[in-house]
Design a protein around this motif. Structure first.
Motif, PDB file in Angstrom:
ATOM      1  N   SER A 476      -8.935   9.520  -5.535  1.00  0.00           N
ATOM      2  CA  SER A 476      -7.956   9.540  -6.626  1.00  0.00           C
ATOM      3  C   SER A 476      -6.529   9.406  -6.096  1.00  0.00           C
ATOM      4  O   SER A 476      -5.620   9.025  -6.841  1.00  0.00           O
ATOM      5  CB  SER A 476      -8.110  10.798  -7.480  1.00  0.00           C
ATOM      6  OG  SER A 476      -7.937  11.960  -6.720  1.00  0.00           O
ATOM      7  N   ALA A 477      -6.320   9.686  -4.799  1.00  0.00           N
ATOM      8  CA  ALA A 477      -4.991   9.482  -4.208  1.00  0.00           C
ATOM      9  C   ALA A 477      -4.614   8.001  -4.157  1.00  0.00           C
ATOM     10  O   ALA A 477      -3.444   7.654  -4.051  1.00  0.00           O
ATOM     11  CB  ALA A 477      -4.945  10.077  -2.802  1.00  0.00           C
ATOM     12  N   LEU A 478      -5.610   7.132  -4.243  1.00  0.00           N
ATOM     13  CA  LEU A 478      -5.374   5.683  -4.188  1.00  0.00           C
ATOM     14  C   LEU A 478      -5.322   5.064  -5.584  1.00  0.00           C
ATOM     15  O   LEU A 478      -5.255   3.839  -5.730  1.00  0.00           O
ATOM     16  CB  LEU A 478      -6.509   4.988  -3.397  1.00  0.00           C
ATOM     17  CG  LEU A 478      -7.073   5.718  -2.180  1.00  0.00           C
ATOM     18  CD1 LEU A 478      -8.175   4.894  -1.537  1.00  0.00           C
ATOM     19  CD2 LEU A 478      -5.985   6.031  -1.182  1.00  0.00           C
ATOM     20  N   TRP A 479      -5.339   5.901  -6.605  1.00  0.00           N
ATOM     21  CA  TRP A 479      -5.595   5.466  -7.983  1.00  0.00           C
ATOM     22  C   TRP A 479      -4.647   4.383  -8.480  1.00  0.00           C
ATOM     23  O   TRP A 479      -5.069   3.417  -9.105  1.00  0.00           O
ATOM     24  CB  TRP A 479      -5.541   6.701  -8.890  1.00  0.00           C
ATOM     25  CG  TRP A 479      -5.928   6.470 -10.316  1.00  0.00           C
ATOM     26  CD1 TRP A 479      -5.123   6.546 -11.409  1.00  0.00           C
ATOM     27  CD2 TRP A 479      -7.231   6.140 -10.802  1.00  0.00           C
ATOM     28  NE1 TRP A 479      -5.839   6.298 -12.554  1.00  0.00           N
ATOM     29  CE2 TRP A 479      -7.138   6.045 -12.217  1.00  0.00           C
ATOM     30  CE3 TRP A 479      -8.470   5.913 -10.208  1.00  0.00           C
ATOM     31  CZ2 TRP A 479      -8.221   5.730 -13.029  1.00  0.00           C
ATOM     32  CZ3 TRP A 479      -9.559   5.612 -11.017  1.00  0.00           C
ATOM     33  CH2 TRP A 479      -9.426   5.514 -12.407  1.00  0.00           C
ATOM     34  N   THR A 480      -3.346   4.516  -8.212  1.00  0.00           N
ATOM     35  CA  THR A 480      -2.404   3.566  -8.821  1.00  0.00           C
ATOM     36  C   THR A 480      -2.581   2.157  -8.284  1.00  0.00           C
ATOM     37  O   THR A 480      -2.333   1.188  -9.003  1.00  0.00           O
ATOM     38  CB  THR A 480      -0.932   3.994  -8.610  1.00  0.00           C
ATOM     39  OG1 THR A 480      -0.619   3.969  -7.232  1.00  0.00           O
ATOM     40  CG2 THR A 480      -0.654   5.355  -9.199  1.00  0.00           C
ATOM     41  N   PHE A 481      -3.007   2.016  -7.017  1.00  0.00           N
ATOM     42  CA  PHE A 481      -3.141   0.660  -6.480  1.00  0.00           C
ATOM     43  C   PHE A 481      -4.588   0.183  -6.367  1.00  0.00           C
ATOM     44  O   PHE A 481      -4.869  -1.005  -6.517  1.00  0.00           O
ATOM     45  CB  PHE A 481      -2.402   0.510  -5.140  1.00  0.00           C
ATOM     46  CG  PHE A 481      -2.833   1.428  -4.031  1.00  0.00           C
ATOM     47  CD1 PHE A 481      -3.811   1.052  -3.126  1.00  0.00           C
ATOM     48  CD2 PHE A 481      -2.220   2.665  -3.848  1.00  0.00           C
ATOM     49  CE1 PHE A 481      -4.187   1.877  -2.076  1.00  0.00           C
ATOM     50  CE2 PHE A 481      -2.584   3.500  -2.797  1.00  0.00           C
ATOM     51  CZ  PHE A 481      -3.572   3.111  -1.903  1.00  0.00           C
ATOM     52  N   SER A 482      -5.528   1.115  -6.169  1.00  0.00           N
ATOM     53  CA  SER A 482      -6.936   0.684  -6.084  1.00  0.00           C
ATOM     54  C   SER A 482      -7.427   0.145  -7.424  1.00  0.00           C
ATOM     55  O   SER A 482      -8.230  -0.789  -7.472  1.00  0.00           O
ATOM     56  CB  SER A 482      -7.828   1.838  -5.617  1.00  0.00           C
ATOM     57  OG  SER A 482      -7.798   2.914  -6.530  1.00  0.00           O
ATOM     58  N   THR A 490      -3.712  -8.848  -5.682  1.00  0.00           N
ATOM     59  CA  THR A 490      -4.010  -9.416  -6.995  1.00  0.00           C
ATOM     60  C   THR A 490      -2.751  -9.596  -7.836  1.00  0.00           C
ATOM     61  O   THR A 490      -1.711  -8.997  -7.562  1.00  0.00           O
ATOM     62  CB  THR A 490      -4.975  -8.492  -7.765  1.00  0.00           C
ATOM     63  OG1 THR A 490      -4.315  -7.235  -7.970  1.00  0.00           O
ATOM     64  CG2 THR A 490      -6.268  -8.262  -6.995  1.00  0.00           C
ATOM     65  N   ASP A 491      -2.896 -10.422  -8.879  1.00  0.00           N
ATOM     66  CA  ASP A 491      -1.786 -10.580  -9.834  1.00  0.00           C
ATOM     67  C   ASP A 491      -1.453  -9.243 -10.488  1.00  0.00           C
ATOM     68  O   ASP A 491      -0.281  -8.917 -10.700  1.00  0.00           O
ATOM     69  CB  ASP A 491      -2.163 -11.599 -10.918  1.00  0.00           C
ATOM     70  CG  ASP A 491      -2.209 -13.020 -10.372  1.00  0.00           C
ATOM     71  OD1 ASP A 491      -1.600 -13.270  -9.306  1.00  0.00           O
ATOM     72  OD2 ASP A 491      -2.860 -13.879 -11.000  1.00  0.00           O
ATOM     73  N   ASP A 492      -2.498  -8.458 -10.837  1.00  0.00           N
ATOM     74  CA  ASP A 492      -2.260  -7.159 -11.488  1.00  0.00           C
ATOM     75  C   ASP A 492      -1.439  -6.241 -10.596  1.00  0.00           C
ATOM     76  O   ASP A 492      -0.553  -5.528 -11.060  1.00  0.00           O
ATOM     77  CB  ASP A 492      -3.599  -6.482 -11.818  1.00  0.00           C
ATOM     78  CG  ASP A 492      -4.276  -7.115 -13.018  1.00  0.00           C
ATOM     79  OD1 ASP A 492      -3.601  -7.851 -13.754  1.00  0.00           O
ATOM     80  OD2 ASP A 492      -5.478  -6.874 -13.212  1.00  0.00           O
ATOM     81  N   LEU A 493      -1.730  -6.270  -9.300  1.00  0.00           N
ATOM     82  CA  LEU A 493      -0.989  -5.426  -8.361  1.00  0.00           C
ATOM     83  C   LEU A 493       0.477  -5.850  -8.318  1.00  0.00           C
ATOM     84  O   LEU A 493       1.380  -5.009  -8.274  1.00  0.00           O
ATOM     85  CB  LEU A 493      -1.621  -5.541  -6.977  1.00  0.00           C
ATOM     86  CG  LEU A 493      -1.321  -4.451  -5.941  1.00  0.00           C
ATOM     87  CD1 LEU A 493      -1.694  -3.081  -6.468  1.00  0.00           C
ATOM     88  CD2 LEU A 493      -2.050  -4.746  -4.637  1.00  0.00           C
TER      89      LEU A 493
END
Length: 948
Positions: A476-482, A490-493
């Motif tokens: 969950s620590a990686l949630w915003t980018f994973s 990715t485009d979304d990133l």
């Protein structure tokens, strides 16, 4: 529109329509705005905390969507390692009579995935009931393929950078679940226990200053003395200075251990001597580290006594130190061992005394057993190097906390960080990507093939993957980018990262918020290589507590289910829900009694919008909220008020010319006033949302809707709609539709269902052909529509009408009785306003004639009110029965005086004042003011009437 507002008839079908039409998806236009939902546990169901935070997130998302942003509210769930494993294990035992060990790891994991597919979506279904406008097509799960790839990538990279390592250290150990757990999963409970004072004999004939051949240590956990490796005394303590560096002979195990000088020993507390057990106490561990004492572990993973103590140095290496444990202790549960230790001390004459003692005991929040600090091999992240950059991001304002005071909590953790234990002894979770050869050498890689290739390990060399999984907080620590596709670019990133606002509770600022900041800034860089923050604002909410301010918990039976607030629940079902699975009959009986007393009629259905509005209206920044069913009921009435007002508007505008063509229109003073009031409301409401003051925003819109629009403006339209000219009626109809349509757009982020339902009826009358309110433009303040003269004039009219109504109320004059009004000290502006608005005043205040006096002294005995210098006088003669009115006032006066006397007597009682709680005293003082005020008003009325 239906005559009665019934949320059950509109909400679920409306949400389905929104979802099927893809209205929640990012538009691809405008500036990006994104919120990443704190992923709820896949095992979970909606609680009041979820409802509170999701209301705030959805309000922000709908607001930004309507402002034209390319808006994403990213949804997903957490795999919830311990909770999910326990759910499926219980299910397996109940249905098949088997344990996970009977199935084996792979088959058990398959069972969990089956459960997840069938039953793991409860909370996402409930999120829909709240009106959450998340993009469901982007729903993520922390164990899905993409997020699992991200987790492995992060682990491998951190290990290569020497930021992940394996070591033997002290952890919170759950003896029932057989795993390490985080501090957040430890529930500290206040208990009544004992403090045992034990005599430790001094070695080599050494004596204390007062001639004793022993020292006394006090402990709440006598069983741990089997692992003692030292005794600490304060270096400034004159009683024991001569003993520093000497040894004691530890009873039962007959091991010599040193006496060390350490400030951890408090001279003022107990005897001033503290036993040190570095392998079984976190504080002792720090003392042991300072003095390089050996660590002796005496417990196995069941928290039972070992045959021989396991001895280690502080760098985790095995120590060649003989630490046998007497056979009579071997295999005993820790609490049975406690009894035997105490018995043997007593028999040996070494038990000084036993004191009753209040203490805090750590329990596993899932298992319910006492947690044991235990020395185990675990994987750790070196946090300090990551924390530096993450701390600077808040210091320099790249990330803002709302309220700002929570930055201090963040800094206090980040400036004193400890390495993070990331391994868990479970089967469900992200398996640690590490492999061991037969000699115990460890190799880390994304898979076994990579491990063999990068380390030149032949195929015939056996490798075994680490059995442990990663702490749920790691993924969950990686949630915003994973969730946005990392490690692929990715485009979304690129579009949605960094996200904008994180909504969370203060209790996980370190466990989740800080770790997200650290991980994100380490792995995500912009095109210039600058570390990217995961979010720009952290909005920290308080807790939802019950009506008495107590934390909601199942054991207290005070938990409220937000779906019960929405749909309603009868009393018997509520009792069953709160007590049905309770193992303690006495507790269940107590909870049933309280539930029946508090909710005698069950809970009526209130609908989602009323619940959301209540939560927003109570969301004062950062403070805990005491839940109030009365406020929920009040905001249900608010929904009714809006519904009925909208029906009035539609009844007077549908199939009528509402002026949205070029036909001539004339706007009344009331029309111009409400248009200005609405614009000011737009401005204030928008400012409050931008500043995360959801409570002030809700109060602003409530006040405008209920008081200005419904109570005043609709009433002021009646004279025009019933008696005005065509052009006047057209102007008022145009204003009714314009303001209502704009008001619905303004309210939509807070109350999505009722506003969408009414808007679909109102919009066509305004010439709007769009299908949904949520994609319409959010109102923008327009100064040109604020007619300051009209605003001031109408406020004068309102004050005039209220003055007349107050006189009627005070003098008990029928609201239908026409009155003659005398005016004194009237200015030119007063006379103009009177001339312009006689129709309004006559109609709404039931006035027959107006007479302007040259001299107020000419007036007969009258009831008087003031607007500025203007005196409004109502001659009383003939309007009321003087004797009857005096008799009525006398009764009320007697009641007020009696109440006043009782309160004064209570507050004059020194014993009461000194012992009463602050809240009770405040209540009594409030009563005193109320009775005093009532008495003064009644005496004033009495004097007026007597003058007649």
């Amino acid at each position: 529109m239906d005559k009665t507002y019934n949320p059950q008839d509109i909400e679920q079908s409306l949400y389905q329509d929104w979802e099927e039409n893809g209205y929640f998806k990012p538009s691809g236009k405008g500036d990006a705005y994104s919120i990443m939902i704190p992923p709820p546990n896949v095992t979970g169901s909606l609680h009041m905390g979820h409802a509170f935070q999701d209301t705030i997130m959805d309000t922000l998302t709908r607001y930004k969507r309507m402002q034209g942003n390319n808006t994403l509210w990213q949804v997903g769930t957490d795999h919830a390692g311990i909770a999910t494993q326990m759910v499926v294990e219980r299910k397996l035992a109940a249905e098949e009579g088997k344990t996970r060990h009977d199935l084996g790891r792979d088959a058990f994991i398959d069972k969990i995935w089956q459960w997840k597919d069938q039953s793991g979506g409860t909370i996402t279904k409930q999120l829909r009931r709240l009106g959450a406008s998340v993009d469901w097509d982007r729903e993520r799960f922390t164990m899905d393929e993409g997020l699992s790839e991200a987790v492995k990538e992060v682990f491998v990279r951190l290990h290569k950078e020497d930021l992940i390592y394996r070591g033997k250290r002290l952890v919170n150990w759950d003896p029932k679940l057989h795993t390490a757990i985080s501090d957040l999963e430890v529930e500290n409970k206040d208990k009544q226990g004992h403090m045992w004072n034990l005599r430790y004999p001094l070695a080599d004939g050494v004596k204390t200053l007062d001639g004793k051949d022993y020292i006394v240590v006090a402990t709440t956990r006598p069983e741990t003395m089997l692992g003692d490796t030292g005794v600490a005394v304060n270096p400034e303590d004159e009683r024991y200075k001569n003993l520093i560096g000497k040894e004691i002979l530890l009873p039962i195990v007959n091991r010599r251990i040193p006496i060390v000088a350490d400030e951890h020993a408090d001279m003022e507390k107990g005897t001033g001597c503290v036993k040190i057990t570095p392998a079984h106490d976190f504080n002792d561990n720090e003392v042991g580290k300072r003095h390089q004492l050996p660590m002796i572990n005496v417990f196995n993973k069941d928290a039972a006594i070992l045959a021989t103590g396991e001895t280690y140095t502080f760098d985790g290496k095995e120590l060649e130190l003989d630490a046998p444990i007497p056979e009579r202790f071997q295999g005993l549960d820790r609490f049975d061992a406690r009894k035997l230790v105490v018995d043997e001390f007593e028999q040996a004459g070494l038990l000084e005394k036993i004191d009753d003692h209040s203490l805090t005991v750590p329990y596993g929040d899932r298992s319910g057993v006492v947690i044991e600090p235990l020395l185990t091999d675990q994987w750790y992240v070196r946090v300090a190097p990551l924390a530096k950059v993450a701390t600077e991001a808040v210091e320099n304002g790249e990330i803002q906390f709302v309220p700002k005071q929570y930055e201090n909590m963040y800094f206090s953790w980040m400036r004193d960080v400890q390495d993070w234990c990331i391994s868990r002894q479970l089967w469900w979770g992200h398996r640690i990507p590490a492999w061991y050869d037969e000699q115990g050498n460890v190799f880390v890689g994304r898979d076994e093939t990579e491990v063999r290739r990068e380390n030149n390990i032949a195929d015939d060399v056996q490798l075994t993957q680490d059995e442990d999984v990663l702490d749920t907080w790691f993924s969950s620590a990686l949630w915003t980018f994973s969730t946005q596709g990392w490690p692929q670019n990715t485009d979304d990133l690129r579009v949605f990262h960094p996200s904008d606002t994180l909504v969370t509770g203060f209790d996980i600022i370190f466990f989740w918020v800080a770790r997200m900041i650290m991980m994100t800034m380490h792995f995500i860089k912009d095109e210039n290589g600058k570390p990217q923050v995961p979010f720009k604002t952290v909005y920290v909410t308080g807790l939802i507590r019950d009506e008495n301010g107590d934390k909601m918990s199942k054991s207290k039976g005070n938990v409220l289910d937000p779906l019960d607030m929405i749909d309603g629940i009868d009393l018997e079902s509520l009792v069953e829900k709160r007590t049905g699975n309770m193992m303690q009959p006495q507790l269940a009986k107590k909870i049933e009694k309280n539930t029946r007393k508090t909710f005698a009629d069950g809970i009526e259905p209130h609908g989602t919008d009323a619940l959301r509005f209540t939560l927003a209206a109570m969301a004062s920044t950062g403070r805990d909220i005491n839940w109030d069913m009365n406020r929920l009921e009040g905001y249900r009435n608010f929904c009714n008020k809006l519904w009925n007002a909208s029906r009035y508007v539609l009844m007077n505008t549908e199939e009528q010319d509402c002026g949205f063509n070029d036909a001539e229109k004339v706007y009344s003073l009331a029309d111009r006033w409400i248009l200005g009031q609405f614009q000011n409301t737009v401005k204030t409401f928008t400012e409050h949302l931008d500043n995360y003051r959801f409570d002030l925003a809700a109060n602003t819109i409530y006040e405008f809707t209920w008081n200005q629009f419904c109570d005043w403006y609709l009433e002021l339209t009646k004279p025009i709609l019933f008696k005005g000219t065509d052009v006047q009626q057209r102007g008022t109809r145009h204003t009714l539709i314009t303001v209502l349509e704009g008001l619905l757009r303004l309210m939509h982020p807070l109350m999505p269902y009722i506003t969408e339902t009414i808007w679909r009826r109102v919009a066509p009358l305004a010439g709007i052909e769009a299908k949904t309110i949520m994609l319409e433009r959010f109102p923008v303040f327009d100064q040109s529509q604020v007619d300051e003269t009209a605003m001031a004039d109408l406020e004068w009219v309102k004050q005039f009408i209220l003055a007349i109504r107050n006189i009627r109320g005070e003098m008990d004059i029928s609201p239908n009785k026409p009155l003659n009004v005398l005016l004194a000290k009237a200015s030119e502006q007063d006379l103009r306003r009177l001339e312009d608005n006689q129709a309004f005043l006559s109609s709404l205040a039931k006035l027959e004639a107006f007479t302007v006096l040259e001299n107020a002294n000419e007036a007969p005995a009258s009831a008087t009110a003031f607007i500025g210098n203007l005196e409004i006088l109502i001659p009383m003669a003939g309007l009321i029965d003087v004797d009857a009115e005096l008799a009525r006032i006398a009764k009320q006066l007697e009641k007020a005086e009696k109440g006043l006397e009782q309160v004064e007597k209570k507050l004059a009682n020194e014993k009461f004042v000194n012992n009463a709680p602050e809240a009770v005293l405040a209540k009594e003082k409030e009563k005193l003011a109320e009775f005093s005020d009532a008495k003064a008003k009644l005496l004033e009325q009495k004097a007026k009437i007597e003058s007649l």
